[in-house]
Design a protein around this motif. Structure first.
Motif, PDB file in Angstrom:
ATOM      1  N   ARG A 150       0.793  -0.988   0.011  1.00  0.00           N
ATOM      2  CA  ARG A 150       0.065  -0.006  -0.072  1.00  0.00           C
ATOM      3  C   ARG A 150       0.845   1.155  -0.150  1.00  0.00           C
ATOM      4  O   ARG A 150       1.929   1.128   0.396  1.00  0.00           O
ATOM      5  CB  ARG A 150      -1.101   0.018   1.333  1.00  0.00           C
ATOM      6  CG  ARG A 150      -2.001  -0.960   1.060  1.00  0.00           C
ATOM      7  CD  ARG A 150      -2.608  -1.554   2.432  1.00  0.00           C
ATOM      8  NE  ARG A 150      -2.809  -0.495   3.155  1.00  0.00           N
ATOM      9  CZ  ARG A 150      -3.257  -0.441   4.430  1.00  0.00           C
ATOM     10  NH1 ARG A 150      -3.061  -1.626   5.062  1.00  0.00           N
ATOM     11  NH2 ARG A 150      -3.499   0.799   5.360  1.00  0.00           N
ATOM     12  N   PRO A 151       0.434   2.305  -0.517  1.00  0.00           N
ATOM     13  CA  PRO A 151       1.187   3.659  -0.504  1.00  0.00           C
ATOM     14  C   PRO A 151       1.828   3.954   0.650  1.00  0.00           C
ATOM     15  O   PRO A 151       3.119   4.297   0.607  1.00  0.00           O
ATOM     16  CB  PRO A 151      -0.011   4.691  -1.218  1.00  0.00           C
ATOM     17  CG  PRO A 151      -1.008   3.900  -1.781  1.00  0.00           C
ATOM     18  CD  PRO A 151      -1.142   2.696  -0.815  1.00  0.00           C
ATOM     19  N   GLU A 152       1.158   3.850   1.940  1.00  0.00           N
ATOM     20  CA  GLU A 152       1.768   4.484   2.967  1.00  0.00           C
ATOM     21  C   GLU A 152       2.622   3.664   3.491  1.00  0.00           C
ATOM     22  O   GLU A 152       3.930   4.068   3.983  1.00  0.00           O
ATOM     23  CB  GLU A 152       0.536   4.638   4.359  1.00  0.00           C
ATOM     24  CG  GLU A 152      -0.158   3.325   4.621  1.00  0.00           C
ATOM     25  CD  GLU A 152      -1.199   3.091   3.656  1.00  0.00           C
ATOM     26  OE1 GLU A 152      -2.412   2.402   4.247  1.00  0.00           O
ATOM     27  OE2 GLU A 152      -1.342   3.720   2.492  1.00  0.00           O
TER      28      GLU A 152
ATOM     29  N   ALA B 189       4.658   1.736   1.342  1.00  0.00           N
ATOM     30  CA  ALA B 189       5.751   1.985   0.359  1.00  0.00           C
ATOM     31  C   ALA B 189       6.584   3.440   0.721  1.00  0.00           C
ATOM     32  O   ALA B 189       7.599   3.429   0.492  1.00  0.00           O
ATOM     33  CB  ALA B 189       5.138   2.212  -1.217  1.00  0.00           C
ATOM     34  N   GLN B 190       5.773   4.465   1.333  1.00  0.00           N
ATOM     35  CA  GLN B 190       6.347   5.681   1.845  1.00  0.00           C
ATOM     36  C   GLN B 190       7.305   5.149   2.929  1.00  0.00           C
ATOM     37  O   GLN B 190       8.280   5.803   3.179  1.00  0.00           O
ATOM     38  CB  GLN B 190       5.167   6.712   2.196  1.00  0.00           C
ATOM     39  CG  GLN B 190       5.879   8.057   2.503  1.00  0.00           C
ATOM     40  CD  GLN B 190       4.660   8.955   2.650  1.00  0.00           C
ATOM     41  OE1 GLN B 190       3.458   8.512   2.694  1.00  0.00           O
ATOM     42  NE2 GLN B 190       5.129  10.085   3.068  1.00  0.00           N
ATOM     43  N   THR B 191       6.532   4.507   3.786  1.00  0.00           N
ATOM     44  CA  THR B 191       7.414   4.079   5.021  1.00  0.00           C
ATOM     45  C   THR B 191       8.683   3.376   4.735  1.00  0.00           C
ATOM     46  O   THR B 191       9.691   3.839   5.183  1.00  0.00           O
ATOM     47  CB  THR B 191       6.742   3.395   5.906  1.00  0.00           C
ATOM     48  OG1 THR B 191       5.422   3.892   6.423  1.00  0.00           O
ATOM     49  CG2 THR B 191       7.515   3.022   7.184  1.00  0.00           C
TER      50      THR B 191
ATOM     51  N   VAL C 207      10.403   3.619   1.930  1.00  0.00           N
ATOM     52  CA  VAL C 207      11.504   4.539   1.282  1.00  0.00           C
ATOM     53  C   VAL C 207      12.197   5.375   2.485  1.00  0.00           C
ATOM     54  O   VAL C 207      13.425   5.332   2.376  1.00  0.00           O
ATOM     55  CB  VAL C 207      10.913   5.294   0.326  1.00  0.00           C
ATOM     56  CG1 VAL C 207      11.695   6.671   0.152  1.00  0.00           C
ATOM     57  CG2 VAL C 207      10.454   4.584  -0.900  1.00  0.00           C
ATOM     58  N   GLN C 208      11.488   5.981   3.568  1.00  0.00           N
ATOM     59  CA  GLN C 208      11.907   6.675   4.876  1.00  0.00           C
ATOM     60  C   GLN C 208      12.940   5.675   5.393  1.00  0.00           C
ATOM     61  O   GLN C 208      14.124   6.138   6.166  1.00  0.00           O
ATOM     62  CB  GLN C 208      10.919   7.076   5.682  1.00  0.00           C
ATOM     63  CG  GLN C 208       9.969   8.258   4.554  1.00  0.00           C
ATOM     64  CD  GLN C 208       8.836   8.572   5.406  1.00  0.00           C
ATOM     65  OE1 GLN C 208       8.283   7.835   6.689  1.00  0.00           O
ATOM     66  NE2 GLN C 208       7.978   9.677   5.247  1.00  0.00           N
TER      67      GLN C 208
ATOM     68  N   SER D 270       1.023  -4.835  -8.063  1.00  0.00           N
ATOM     69  CA  SER D 270       0.374  -3.861  -7.163  1.00  0.00           C
ATOM     70  C   SER D 270      -0.567  -4.595  -6.441  1.00  0.00           C
ATOM     71  O   SER D 270      -0.983  -4.512  -5.205  1.00  0.00           O
ATOM     72  CB  SER D 270      -0.393  -2.902  -8.023  1.00  0.00           C
ATOM     73  OG  SER D 270       0.651  -2.166  -8.852  1.00  0.00           O
TER      74      SER D 270
END
Length: 274
Positions: free
Chosen positions: A245-247, A249-251, A253-254, A266
């Motif tokens: 999920r996008p969140e 994926a964002q986590t 990356v961070q 996906s």
């Protein structure tokens, strides 16, 4: 010693009375637990357990302390694991130990008043012995209950983990591992071990790992997930990861997590199509 024997005989003769008076004064309005039951068989068993308790406890007056507690452990073990007591809040049980202790204090006073040769020092000695015994029994009962509940909880947790981390065989050596909910370190470790065993047992050659139902992935869980995929590779099972999920994926990356070496899609539908 003779006075102890007299007191022992007095209390054992009162044992059935102690049980009946205790149950008659019992608060039966508890919202749940053994004391609220109106089942005749449960009530009979409860009274019998209480009566046996008096038989063990009165031995305090005529037996060596070590032998006394060793025998008493049998009653504590049986009652702490009985179904009805397991389902009774522990503070209700402690409350009843305290009420029975008061019964003993009253009977000690009654015996001393009926027998003038019993001095205050002996009464104080008996009180101290019984108070100590009750304290030890309450502590031991609580420990046994905690250990039993902890084992039940662990067994339930293992069953939940197994049910929530199934390897589902599809066709052609392909299987699906759908993950949902929170994944902590302990569950992640279980998933790794269970998945490897199941893939080997089912002769899986390609595993679809879907994490669309996972709420959050931290560094440790992601590391365990990477370990799972690497371990699967070692036993000849390729993997496809879906549902990032996008969140998440964002986590990732961070946190600097690298998914480049892992085949990802996906959605689960895409994974199935692949």
């Amino acid at each position: 010693m003779e006075l102890n024997k007299e007191m022992y005989a007095f209390l054992t003769n009162k044992a059935r009375q102690l049980t009946e008076e205790w149950y008659a004064s019992l608060d039966k309005s508890d919202p749940d637990g053994v004391y609220a039951s109106d089942d005749p068989d449960v009530i009979a068993e409860l009274k019998e357990q209480n009566f046996r308790f008096h038989g063990y406890l009165c031995n305090l007056l005529i037996k060596e302390e070590e032998a006394f507690y060793k025998e008493f452990d049998e009653w504590i073990f049986d009652v702490s694991r009985s179904k009805d007591h397991v389902n009774t809040p522990i503070h209700f049980i402690i409350r009843e130990f305290m009420r029975v202790r008061l019964q003993y204090m009253k009977f000690i006073d009654e015996f001393s008043q009926e027998n003038e040769h019993v001095d205050a020092a002996r009464v104080s000695e008996w009180r101290d012995k019984f108070i100590k015994a009750f304290d030890n029994v309450i502590l031991k009962f609580t420990e046994e209950t905690y250990e039993y509940q902890a084992k039940r909880l662990e067994a339930q947790r293992e069953m939940i983990n197994e049910l929530s981390s199934p390897v589902i065989l599809l066709k052609g050596g392909t299987a699906l591992l759908p993950l949902v909910g929170d994944i902590d370190t302990q569950r992640a470790k279980f998933i790794l071990e269970n998945t490897l065993n199941q893939c080997a047992k089912l002769r899986v050659n390609h595993l679809l790992i879907d994490i669309s139902g996972v709420v959050m992935i931290d560094t440790m869980v992601a590391y365990q997930l990477f370990q799972l995929i690497e371990a699967l590779n070692l036993i000849g099972v390729s993997s496809t990861l879906s549902g990032i999920r996008p969140e998440i994926a964002q986590t990732a990356v961070q946190l600097g997590l690298d998914f480049e070496s892992i085949h990802t899609v996906s959605t689960l539908a895409q994974a199935l199509h692949f």
